[in-house]
Design an enzyme around this catalytic site. Structure first.
Site, mmCIF file in Angstrom:
data_model
loop_
_atom_site.group_PDB
_atom_site.id
_atom_site.type_symbol
_atom_site.label_atom_id
_atom_site.label_comp_id
_atom_site.label_asym_id
_atom_site.label_seq_id
_atom_site.Cartn_x
_atom_site.Cartn_y
_atom_site.Cartn_z
ATOM 1 N N GLY A 40 0.815 -1.213 0.000
ATOM 2 C CA GLY A 40 0.000 0.000 0.000
ATOM 3 C C GLY A 40 0.846 1.259 0.000
ATOM 4 N N ASP A 239 4.392 -2.820 -7.345
ATOM 5 C CA ASP A 239 3.660 -1.735 -6.666
ATOM 6 C C ASP A 239 3.913 -0.410 -7.390
ATOM 7 O OD1 ASP A 239 3.255 -3.784 -4.831
ATOM 8 O OD2 ASP A 239 4.885 -3.103 -3.533
ATOM 9 N N GLY A 274 15.777 -1.319 -2.477
ATOM 10 C CA GLY A 274 14.862 -0.679 -1.537
ATOM 11 C C GLY A 274 13.443 -0.640 -2.039
#
Ligand code: RIB
Length: 290
Positions: A40, A239, A274
């Site tokens: 999210g 994402d 990352g």
């Protein structure tokens, strides 16, 4: 318009490994870094960096103040992120040199959101805003139903994949994003191919082969190719793709252009170590040479 993201917020503990550990194996990492993460939070940051207004709906525990501050510093609206008495979610992420990963997820406060919080947040949304969810929080079906009632464009990124979770939100979806393996699993679970499940827009990500859009109304498909890069860490690339697609659509781009931009963003992302903190800005995405 704006994007409302019912989304997880995690502390990502990322371990650089010589290879992904096998069952029963003890293996030393060569480094450990902490990033802001959660599918999210990654999507919220990606959508903001792609130029959209984003309101995150989520929860952290007493140990999660830093994560909310960081989201805010990146420009994500945090007025609907609450602090509750359940530890913040975290992920233990092993990454091997070619970028492949393995993730252990502790959901924590992400699975303890309240109905009241959700209702209050979405009462501020406007028709035609986008609502996005992933499978790392509570209240996905409730949010999808409410989003549909309010006239929002309801999107589900089916990750981590669970066929039952997808089926619970399916009647309310305008937009579904999943990968090729998951699309096959969903077809097996419901007996219909992705183009026939009653969802107007379906994107199937194809890894190194790019991504395919299926128009659920006409059955037509279009594909965008992946870009040639050397991956060092694939974590958060999906994402980033989702956040960029939604932001591009939110800003009025056509689907093919939105997918092409998202594909560039995801390609850049896999060249970085990352998660949310290193998601590329739109200017970097536009200026990148592949
Ligand atoms: O998709 C990558 C994300 O999955 C990580 O940020 C981790 O927190 C897990 O949610």
């Amino acid at each position: 318009m704006a994007i409302w993201n019912l989304g997880s917020i995690n502390a990502d503990m990322v371990y650089a490994m010589p290879h992904l550990p096998a069952a029963g194996e003890t293996l030393a990492a060569s480094s450990l870094d902490r990033f802001l993460g959660g599918k999210g939070a990654n999507m919220s940051v990606a959508a903001v960096r792609a130029g959209s207004e984003v309101h995150h709906i989520g929860a952290v525990g007493p140990d999660g103040h830093w994560a909310v501050e960081r989201l805010q510093s990146y420009g994500v609206g945090i007025e609907h992120v609450t602090q509750i008495n359940t530890p913040t979610g975290h992920a233990i992420i092993a990454v091997e040199p070619d970028g492949e990963n393995q993730i252990i997820l502790f959901p924590g406060s992400n699975r303890a959101l309240s109905q009241e919080q959700l209702k209050q947040a979405l009462s501020k949304a406007k028709p035609d805003d986008i609502l996005v969810m992933q499978n790392e929080t509570s209240l996905q079906a409730e949010a999808a139903q409410l989003g549909r009632q309010l006239g929002l464009r309801v999107c589900y990124a089916a990750a981590p994949f669970d066929a039952d979770a997808v089926q619970a939100v399916l009647p309310f979806l305008d937009f579904l994003i999943l990968n090729e393996v998951e699309a096959a699993q969903l077809e097996q679970a419901i007996g219909k191919p992705p183009g026939a499940i009653g969802v107007r827009d379906v994107i199937i990500t194809l890894g190194a082969k790019g991504a395919r859009h299926i128009d659920g109304d006409t059955g037509t498909t279009q594909e965008v190719p992946a870009l040639p890069v050397t991956a060092v860490d694939t974590t958060g690339a999906g994402d980033t793709f989702t956040g960029y697609v939604l932001a591009s659509l939110d800003q009025g781009l056509a689907m093919e252009k939105a997918m092409a931009t998202a594909s560039r963003a995801a390609a850049l992302m896999v060249t970085r170590h990352g998660t949310a903190d290193v998601i590329p800005e739109l200017t970097e995405v536009q200026g990148a040479r592949f």
